[in-house]
Every structure is written in C-alpha cells, then in structure tokens.
Design a protein around this motif. Structure first.
Motif, PDB file in Angstrom:
ATOM      1  N   ALA A  31       5.178  34.694  15.498  1.00  0.00           N
ATOM      2  CA  ALA A  31       4.212  34.109  16.422  1.00  0.00           C
ATOM      3  C   ALA A  31       2.866  34.796  16.240  1.00  0.00           C
ATOM      4  N   VAL A  32       1.802  34.085  16.639  1.00  0.00           N
ATOM      5  CA  VAL A  32       0.459  34.658  16.705  1.00  0.00           C
ATOM      6  C   VAL A  32      -0.031  34.430  18.128  1.00  0.00           C
ATOM      7  N   GLY A  33      -0.078  35.507  18.924  1.00  0.00           N
ATOM      8  CA  GLY A  33      -0.297  35.310  20.355  1.00  0.00           C
ATOM      9  C   GLY A  33       0.827  34.430  20.880  1.00  0.00           C
ATOM     10  N   PRO A  34       0.526  33.391  21.676  1.00  0.00           N
ATOM     11  CA  PRO A  34       1.586  32.497  22.171  1.00  0.00           C
ATOM     12  C   PRO A  34       1.921  31.359  21.211  1.00  0.00           C
ATOM     13  N   PHE A  35       1.229  31.263  20.065  1.00  0.00           N
ATOM     14  CA  PHE A  35       1.463  30.185  19.103  1.00  0.00           C
ATOM     15  C   PHE A  35       2.720  30.512  18.282  1.00  0.00           C
ATOM     16  N   VAL A  36       3.729  29.628  18.354  1.00  0.00           N
ATOM     17  CA  VAL A  36       5.009  29.908  17.696  1.00  0.00           C
ATOM     18  C   VAL A  36       5.337  28.926  16.567  1.00  0.00           C
ATOM     19  N   PHE A  37       4.543  27.871  16.424  1.00  0.00           N
ATOM     20  CA  PHE A  37       4.892  26.838  15.437  1.00  0.00           C
ATOM     21  C   PHE A  37       3.632  26.072  15.081  1.00  0.00           C
ATOM     22  N   ILE A  38       3.376  25.905  13.769  1.00  0.00           N
ATOM     23  CA  ILE A  38       2.253  25.086  13.302  1.00  0.00           C
ATOM     24  C   ILE A  38       2.701  24.307  12.069  1.00  0.00           C
ATOM     25  N   ASP A  39       2.582  22.994  12.134  1.00  0.00           N
ATOM     26  CA  ASP A  39       2.817  22.110  10.996  1.00  0.00           C
ATOM     27  C   ASP A  39       1.512  21.420  10.621  1.00  0.00           C
ATOM     28  N   HIS A  40       1.213  21.379   9.320  1.00  0.00           N
ATOM     29  CA  HIS A  40       0.088  20.606   8.803  1.00  0.00           C
ATOM     30  C   HIS A  40       0.644  19.295   8.260  1.00  0.00           C
ATOM     31  N   MET A  41       0.307  18.175   8.913  1.00  0.00           N
ATOM     32  CA  MET A  41       0.790  16.859   8.503  1.00  0.00           C
ATOM     33  C   MET A  41      -0.212  16.239   7.524  1.00  0.00           C
ATOM     34  N   GLY A  42       0.264  15.919   6.321  1.00  0.00           N
ATOM     35  CA  GLY A  42      -0.588  15.224   5.376  1.00  0.00           C
ATOM     36  C   GLY A  42      -1.596  16.140   4.687  1.00  0.00           C
ATOM     37  N   PRO A  43      -2.686  15.540   4.177  1.00  0.00           N
ATOM     38  CA  PRO A  43      -3.040  14.119   4.320  1.00  0.00           C
ATOM     39  C   PRO A  43      -2.091  13.225   3.525  1.00  0.00           C
ATOM     40  N   ALA A  44      -1.632  12.172   4.177  1.00  0.00           N
ATOM     41  CA  ALA A  44      -0.663  11.275   3.563  1.00  0.00           C
ATOM     42  C   ALA A  44      -1.173   9.841   3.617  1.00  0.00           C
ATOM     43  N   HIS A  45      -1.094   9.160   2.476  1.00  0.00           N
ATOM     44  CA  HIS A  45      -1.401   7.733   2.432  1.00  0.00           C
ATOM     45  C   HIS A  45      -0.092   6.966   2.578  1.00  0.00           C
ATOM     46  N   LEU A  46       0.016   6.203   3.644  1.00  0.00           N
ATOM     47  CA  LEU A  46       1.221   5.421   3.914  1.00  0.00           C
ATOM     48  C   LEU A  46       0.930   3.957   3.607  1.00  0.00           C
ATOM     49  N   SER A  47       1.781   3.352   2.794  1.00  0.00           N
ATOM     50  CA  SER A  47       1.584   1.951   2.417  1.00  0.00           C
ATOM     51  C   SER A  47       2.016   1.025   3.547  1.00  0.00           C
ATOM     52  N   ASP A  48       1.926  -0.265   3.304  1.00  0.00           N
ATOM     53  CA  ASP A  48       2.210  -1.245   4.359  1.00  0.00           C
ATOM     54  C   ASP A  48       3.678  -1.277   4.778  1.00  0.00           C
ATOM     55  N   HIS A  49       4.561  -0.619   4.018  1.00  0.00           N
ATOM     56  CA  HIS A  49       5.964  -0.571   4.410  1.00  0.00           C
ATOM     57  C   HIS A  49       6.421   0.850   4.762  1.00  0.00           C
ATOM     58  N   GLU A  50       5.466   1.793   4.807  1.00  0.00           N
ATOM     59  CA  GLU A  50       5.786   3.175   5.158  1.00  0.00           C
ATOM     60  C   GLU A  50       5.163   3.514   6.516  1.00  0.00           C
ATOM     61  N   ASN A  51       5.961   4.126   7.377  1.00  0.00           N
ATOM     62  CA  ASN A  51       5.475   4.473   8.707  1.00  0.00           C
ATOM     63  C   ASN A  51       6.044   5.814   9.139  1.00  0.00           C
ATOM     64  N   MET A  52       5.322   6.473  10.022  1.00  0.00           N
ATOM     65  CA  MET A  52       5.849   7.681  10.653  1.00  0.00           C
ATOM     66  C   MET A  52       6.779   7.251  11.780  1.00  0.00           C
ATOM     67  N   ASP A  53       8.011   7.703  11.721  1.00  0.00           N
ATOM     68  CA  ASP A  53       8.982   7.390  12.770  1.00  0.00           C
ATOM     69  C   ASP A  53       9.802   8.631  13.076  1.00  0.00           C
ATOM     70  N   VAL A  54       9.442   9.330  14.132  1.00  0.00           N
ATOM     71  CA  VAL A  54      10.217  10.468  14.613  1.00  0.00           C
ATOM     72  C   VAL A  54      10.873  10.020  15.919  1.00  0.00           C
ATOM     73  N   PRO A  55      12.179   9.711  15.884  1.00  0.00           N
ATOM     74  CA  PRO A  55      12.860   9.201  17.079  1.00  0.00           C
ATOM     75  C   PRO A  55      12.866  10.220  18.221  1.00  0.00           C
ATOM     76  N   PRO A  56      13.306   9.817  19.398  1.00  0.00           N
ATOM     77  CA  PRO A  56      13.351  10.731  20.540  1.00  0.00           C
ATOM     78  C   PRO A  56      14.090  12.030  20.224  1.00  0.00           C
ATOM     79  N   HIS A  57      13.451  13.140  20.607  1.00  0.00           N
ATOM     80  CA  HIS A  57      14.020  14.473  20.419  1.00  0.00           C
ATOM     81  C   HIS A  57      13.540  15.341  21.591  1.00  0.00           C
ATOM     82  N   PRO A  58      14.283  16.380  21.937  1.00  0.00           N
ATOM     83  CA  PRO A  58      13.976  17.149  23.142  1.00  0.00           C
ATOM     84  C   PRO A  58      13.171  18.413  22.860  1.00  0.00           C
ATOM     85  N   HIS A  59      12.558  18.947  23.909  1.00  0.00           N
ATOM     86  CA  HIS A  59      11.908  20.258  23.862  1.00  0.00           C
ATOM     87  C   HIS A  59      12.163  20.973  25.189  1.00  0.00           C
TER      88      HIS A  59
END
Length: 293
Positions: A31-59
């Motif tokens: 961790a850095v201070g209270p920061f415990v998680f960092i993800d860098h998304m992309g940069p991603a080019h998604l075509s007309d049949h590609e989509n971001m789909d993260v189904p329901p998940h808990p925290h």
C-alpha cells in the motif's frame, strides 16, 4: 539526489474480458498511504463486437475510485445506482460492510468502435469505518479543483492538498493529484504533501536526481515532503498518497479489511449469494480460490 526508494512496473492482469496493467499491490509494497490497489486500463481500442463487461462482483472495506482518460463505463450497483462515467469525472463507491456492482460498456456504444483508457483505484477504509453503510458519489469533471501555476496544470482529484479540497468524500487524510505540462518544468510540491507518496507517469517522463523515468511505472518516494522533480514536455504525472494506517490491511480478491474474519465472512456470503443484488443483472463473478494476501 534521488528521492525514489522503489520502482514498480505495470504487470499484465485479466479482469474478465479486459486486460489491465496492475501497479498495486506489489510484493514489496502492499500500500501507499491508504491506497491499496491501482489498475491502469488500456489504452484499448475496442471494435464494434468488443465490449467491457465486468459482471456483478462484491466489495467490502474500501472505496473504489474510477477516473477515465478516454471512453465511457456504465456503473450499476446494489444501491440502485445506474450512471455513466465519462473522462475527467470521478466515480467514488464506498463498499463499507458490503456492496455489489457491475461495469460495462454503455448500450449505445456496444455496436461501434470505441476507446477505453483510465485508472481503477482502491482506497482502504479506516478500521473504525470498515463496516459503515455503503454509498456512492459521482463528481463531474467541472467540479474537480483545477488550476495552473507557472505553465503547469494541476487537478486535485481526491483528498486535500495545496490548501484545496476535492468534493470526493474521502475517509482518511490522502491526496490524488494530476500534473500536466506541455513544456519541461521543475516541480517542487513537497511542502503540500504528507505521509507516503507515489508518482505514476502516464505519459512523457520525469527526472529525479540523475535518473530519468518513463511511463507505466509507479515511483515510491522515500519522503513525501521531498517531492521535487523535472517534468518533460507533454507529460502527465499522478501523485497519490497520504497517511498510512497503523494496522495492516489484508486483501483477498475484492475484499479489504484489517480483520481476516470479516474477509472470511464476505467469502461465505458471496458463495451463498446473500450479498445485495444489482437491479437488472443476473450474472455474477464466482469467488476465486487464492489465499488472503
């Protein structure tokens, strides 16, 4: 003299049908201070049949911060929130004792080419607030404090610094700052910072001491008050950090807590599907097997 104690390179990680660059947690720095998680998304080019789909998940036990550079995400959660986030805005979701959400490409973009680029961040809650009621806040880009000094552009995305306060409702002393410069400049902001501090180079480069650092790295500083570096032209850097907690926080999957039993309970509750549901969603992400970190 360099103020860098650790360099963390992005590591590829899969979040369903989308690859990201993981920066935190790291085996040598959880961790850095209270920061415990960092993800860098992309940069991603998604075509007309590609989509971001993260189904329901808990925290549990954390707040999530979503900040986009390009693209759009539809956020839905078990509080009944349904809201599209666009570049420059902030989604701040506090899980507390438990929340469930999904993240998907908005319907109107699902059959066209699109870009997606941004940061996904987790901030641990103080021990006394880990079981608070969940809540969600959206802050528009125009409401984020922004200013210019000596030709350098600053934004205070979350927390307090520079005598300013972001409208994002944080629960411990922290800061998350954007610094952009079109020209090479010297940056000296250590007097405005506190606690632990990390620098993330999104584009361009910075020089600290005799060392030049390039994008897709987090630089962990030895002391926040010594935050001084040279930023190159056309560069963007994010400074994040704050006061660390006195107790250790554990992470298993999407669960964060200073109490391992709360994590075990969350695992049981998700397996039994007794977490609250996200309206309009029928899918869910199953519990993985790894041990608590």
């Amino acid at each position: 003299m360099s103020n860098i104690s650790l360099i963390i390179e992005e590591r590829a990680a899969n979040i369903g049908n989308f690859m990201v660059g993981r920066l935190l947690p790291f085996r040598e720095k959880r961790a850095v201070g209270p920061f415990v998680f960092i993800d860098h998304m992309g940069p991603a080019h998604l075509s007309d049949h590609e989509n971001m789909d993260v189904p329901p998940h808990p925290h549990i036990g954390l707040s999530t911060l979503t900040f986009l550079f390009e693209g759009s995400i539809m956020h839905r959660d078990s509080l009944g929130t349904e809201l599209e986030i666009k570049p420059g805005a902030v989604n701040w979701m506090t899980a507390g004792k438990g929340i469930v959400h999904s993240e998907r490409t908005p319907e109107y973009l699902r059959h066209s080419d699109k870009m997606l680029h941004g940061l996904q961040i987790w901030v641990a809650l103080p021990k006394e607030l880990e079981q608070m009621e969940p809540n969600f806040t959206h802050v528009e880009a125009d409401d984020i404090p922004a200013w210019e000094e000596d030709g350098v552009s600053y934004k205070l995305i979350a927390g307090e610094a520079f005598g300013k306060k972001s409208p994002v409702p944080v629960y411990s002393p922290l800061y998350f700052i954007e610094i952009k410069s079109k020209e090479a400049k010297k940056i000296n902001i250590g007097k405005h910072l506190f606690g632990e501090s990390g620098w993330y180079i999104l584009e361009g480069s910075i020089k600290n001491g005799e060392h030049l650092y390039d994008p897709r790295q987090i630089l962990i500083t030895t002391e926040a008050s010594l935050c001084e570096f040279e930023i190159s032209e056309n560069s963007t850097v994010y400074i994040f950090g704050g006061q660390p907690f006195p107790e250790e926080h554990f992470i298993f999957w999407n669960f964060v807590s200073s109490d391992k039993e709360l994590i075990e309970k969350a695992k049981r509750d998700w397996t039994a599907q007794t977490f609250p549901k996200v309206p309009g969603e029928t899918e869910f992400v199953p519990l993985p097997e790894p041990r608590i970190k």
